[in-house]
Design an enzyme around this catalytic site. Structure first.
Site, PDB file in Angstrom:
ATOM      1  CD  GLU A 165       7.525   1.804   6.502  1.00  0.00           C
ATOM      2  OE1 GLU A 165       6.395   2.238   6.380  1.00  0.00           O
ATOM      3  OE2 GLU A 165       8.474   2.550   6.849  1.00  0.00           O
ATOM      4  CD  GLN A 212       7.710  -6.314  -1.156  1.00  0.00           C
ATOM      5  OE1 GLN A 212       6.598  -5.987  -0.743  1.00  0.00           O
ATOM      6  NE2 GLN A 212       8.674  -6.711  -0.369  1.00  0.00           N
ATOM      7  CB  SER A 221       4.295 -13.603  -2.512  1.00  0.00           C
ATOM      8  OG  SER A 221       4.570 -13.193  -1.203  1.00  0.00           O
TER       9      SER A 221
END
Lengths: 405, 375
Positions: A237, A119, A122
């Protein structure tokens, strides 16, 4: 209100337990190959992507069934599958926001771990203020050109693909100029460097993208929808590990009680110390309250409702509890709790980590510091709870003054 | 698996709130502070009509036959309103106590009298040393003819001055026994003990050779330990429900205040110092909710973990309510410290219940006993 499991759920749990007993790897997982072999076994048994649509390789299972399988895995201390970001974040994002072609191309290979995912969210200057991200994706006609730096990319070192948030429009408000892409990590413009954490291990990476190429077919959703897509992604999740997490805590608590029976203070077993008993009782109550809350969340999910901002309460609650729990563990265990090597068996903690490292109390303690930072720090969760659940007014923010946002 | 309220339960909750919003406003709570009895007989009659006073009792005894989840819903609303009166003592301490250990004749006599509003009850579970362990009971009950004579000192007996019957544990020759005592009997002296929550009344109850008959014993002589323990668990969870309601009221008042109170040119709720505090308060209230209703369900269903769930509930809610109600005063600032502002009514209700039916440490020890013995 009926907090008994249905006969169907009990039967399903029994079936999962039997399968795990029969298929659990006999020897410790040491390499990525070992883990992939275990992953494929889980995939073949239908225990991965359980909630995804059947037509794309998923199982179309109910939230409770997913939670029960994860719970049984935790009970057996089974190793985690690989591709956790693919299974937890990327897959569900493609299921909801991807085109039919994208779903056919990527989903099954996520489940089978033929392609591993990371992913790319950030950045060094975009942590809690994720919408301040500066990585740019510039439209070149037939493709996008990507430049920028990402950080805290878990599994970056082994990933074939990444889910990327990048800025496609610098003229609009910062939340509105972000788009979502799939990123091929195996190309010259992508440089991945491991990031060593306070645990001493490197689950995370830094990713540098220099004139990296992104095809038009990699775009997820419309341009400018990236922020909204990322918001929904964070909630996927919630139910899956709800029970498993508590089972992990419970087995850790049990190990701690056993250790306290062996240790002594002032000549008496530590477990007879009223102060230690108070602290163990308190943390057990908190763990059980998390379990009750997990049952509330699963009730909502089973009905097809989404907890929404309520997910912030869940995350705030368990991540802060985990810190208190691990502080207590190290307090009770004394220097044993800090050992990363040479701990006698009774003071070890058998926990599996996604990268296949041996677990220890020390490692679990250090990891507990991450939980209140990643996926929205506790401070961000409190902002969300305050604004979206309690309806408290937003703070005046420097980046919103002057009508820019 | 379903951890949510049914339509009927939501309907009950809404109707209780509507009734209390109308009939138990803060002005009513304050008016009862100065009332000699401390509660309104008119509202009591109304509660009988609404079926609240017999909510968990069997239908044969004039009750509604509902469970502890429904009773917790009702008590949460009472905490929210800081209801002043002997509801908890009559329905929980007296009613559930009789349901646990009473004979058919005792239940017929008393439960229908409670349900119809004709009689009130309480239980004297605490002595001067404040030990909640029934085994620590010091009051004595030597045999006298076919009955017994009770002597001892009981403290913090809630609403004893309004009670027609008090459940009193005492040591008879057979062991710990539970007796039904009329507080107007010769030898009983009640002295008021005034706490900070003026909406809850306590008495010291001195028993000096109080004669009771053979029909006054609840269950078998010498076999009261498990009954008192079971009653304590129910009282712990039901008082937690009341504390939860009081804490919710404090939270709601704080959030509303933080939206409108301005300092430095902005609502104080826009500052993270206040907003984060309110978020933490909500988290504690939600966790307390889960603890209360899980335990209420577990006790009703006879779940395997019912006893430890009750201890988890009381120890958790004790701290949660302390945090929420305390923080509410802090969020309000100076106005929260004034008598005329209503916040203290709810804060004091929660505080008053915190040490009762097992304090935090008492229950944590029970939790640890459970955890260290069961695995």
């Amino acid at each position: 209100m009926d907090l008994n499991y249905t006969p169907e759920d009990i039967a399903f749990r029994k079936q999962a337990r039997t399968w795990i007993e029969q298929n659990l790897p006999k020897k410790e997982i040491r390499t990525l190959e070992d883990r992939l072999a275990w992953h494929r076994k889980l995939f073949d048994a239908g225990y991965l992507g359980m909630g995804w649509p059947k037509e794309y390789g998923g199982g179309g299972a109910r939230p409770m069934e997913q939670a029960v399988v994860a719970d049984e895995m935790a009970r057996a201390n089974a190793p985690a599958p690989t591709n956790s970001l693919g299974l937890g974040i990327v897959g569900p994002t493609i299921v909801v926001h991807g085109t039919d072609a994208q779903k056919r191309r990527y989903l099954k290979k996520i489940l089978s771990a033929e392609e591993l995912w990371c992913q790319l969210y950030s950045e060094p200057n975009a942590g809690s203020d994720l919408a301040a991200l500066r990585t740019s994706a510039v439209d070149q006609g037939d493709h996008f050109l990507v430049n920028g730096q990402k950080i805290w990319t878990s599994a970056g070192a082994i990933a074939d693909w990444g889910l990327l948030l990048a800025r496609t429009d610098t003229k609009v408000a910062k939340h509105k100029g972000i788009s979502c892409f799939l990123m091929n990590m195996r190309q010259p413009g992508v440089d991945v460097r491991p990031l060593k954490q306070i645990t001493g291990s490197s689950e995370f990476c830094e990713v540098y993208m220099t004139n990296a190429r992104d095809e038009k077919s990699y775009q997820i959703g419309k341009l400018g929808e990236g922020w909204a897509i990322a918001q929904t992604t964070l909630g996927y999740e919630l139910g899956g590990r709800a029970l498993a997490r508590i089972t992990n805590y419970a087995s850790q608590h049990s190990r701690l009680v056993e250790a306290a029976k062996r240790m002594r203070r002032h000549g008496k077993p530590l477990i007879e110390d009223p102060l230690v008993r108070q602290k163990l009782g308190r943390i057990w109550a908190e763990i059980e309250v998390e379990r009750y809350q997990a049952l509330r969340t699963l009730t909502l999910l089973e009905r097809g409702e989404h907890p929404g901002a309520g997910g912030s309460l869940t995350k705030l609650s368990y991540s802060e509890l985990e810190k208190r729990f691990m502080e207590l563990a190290l307090e009770i265990l004394g220097p044993y709790g800090q050992l990363t090597e040479g701990a006698p068996k009774e003071f070890q903690l058998e926990i599996d980590t996604a990268v296949g490292e041996r677990g220890s109390w020390a490692y679990a303690y250090l990891w507990s510091r991450a939980g209140t930072i990643y996926a929205g720090s506790s401070e961000i969760q409190k902002n969300v709870i305050g604004e979206r659940i309690l309806g408290l007014p937003k703070e005046t923010r420097a980046d919103r003054v002057g009508g820019k946002a | 698996m379903n951890f949510s309220f049914s339509d009927d339960q939501i309907l009950l909750k809404n109707s209780v709130r509507a009734a209390l919003d109308e009939q138990c406003k803060p002005e009513h709570v304050r008016a009862m502070f100065d009332d000699p009895k401390g509660y309104s007989a008119e509202l009591w009659g109304e509660m009988a009509k609404l079926g609240w006073l017999g909510l968990p009792f069997p239908e044969e005894q004039g009750g509604a036959g509902l469970g502890l989840v429904e009773l917790a819903l009702l008590l949460e609303e009472m905490g929210r309103a800081a209801y002043p009166g002997p509801f908890f003592t009559t329905v929980v301490l007296g009613g559930l106590g009789l349901m646990l250990g009473g004979s058919a004749a005792q239940k017929d006599k008393w439960l229908s009298a409670f349900a119809s509003g004709k009689a009130r009850a309480t239980a004297a579970l605490l002595e001067e040393h404040l030990d909640w362990d029934p085994a620590a009971t010091a009051a004595t009950a030597p045999k006298a003819g076919s009955g017994w004579t009770l002597s001892g000192l009981k403290r913090f007996v809630p609403w004893a001055h309004t009670a027609d019957v008090v459940l009193v544990p005492a040591r008879s020759p057979e062991g710990l026994s539970l007796f039904l005592v009329d507080p107007k009997s010769p030898g009983v002296t009640l002295t008021p003990m005034v706490g900070i929550d003026l909406g809850s009344r306590w008495s010291e109850m001195r028993l000096d050779k109080v004669a009771v008959g053979v029909d006054a014993i609840l269950g078998r002589p010498g076999a009261a330990g498990p009954v008192v323990e079971a009653l304590l668990r129910r009282a712990a969870v039901m008082s937690s429900a009341e504390m939860l309601g009081a804490a919710r009221r404090c939270l709601d008042m704080s959030v509303e205040y933080a939206k409108v109170r301005e300092q430095f040119g902005q609502p104080i709720g826009s500052y993270q110092a206040i907003r984060h505090r309110c978020a933490e308060m909500l988290l504690e209230a939600e966790n307390a909710h889960a603890a209360v209703y899980y335990a209420a369900w577990a006790l009703t269903a006879g779940a395997e973990d019912a006893a430890v769930a009750a201890s988890i509930c009381k120890s958790y809610v004790n701290e949660a309510a302390r945090k929420v109600c305390g923080d509410a005063i802090q969020v309000h600032g100076g106005i929260g410290f004034t008598w005329e502002y209503d916040l203290h009514l709810y804060m004091k209700r929660a505080k008053g219940l915190e040490p009762l039916y097992g304090d935090t440490e008492y229950h944590r020890e029970l939790i640890t006993r459970h955890v260290t013995s069961s695995r």
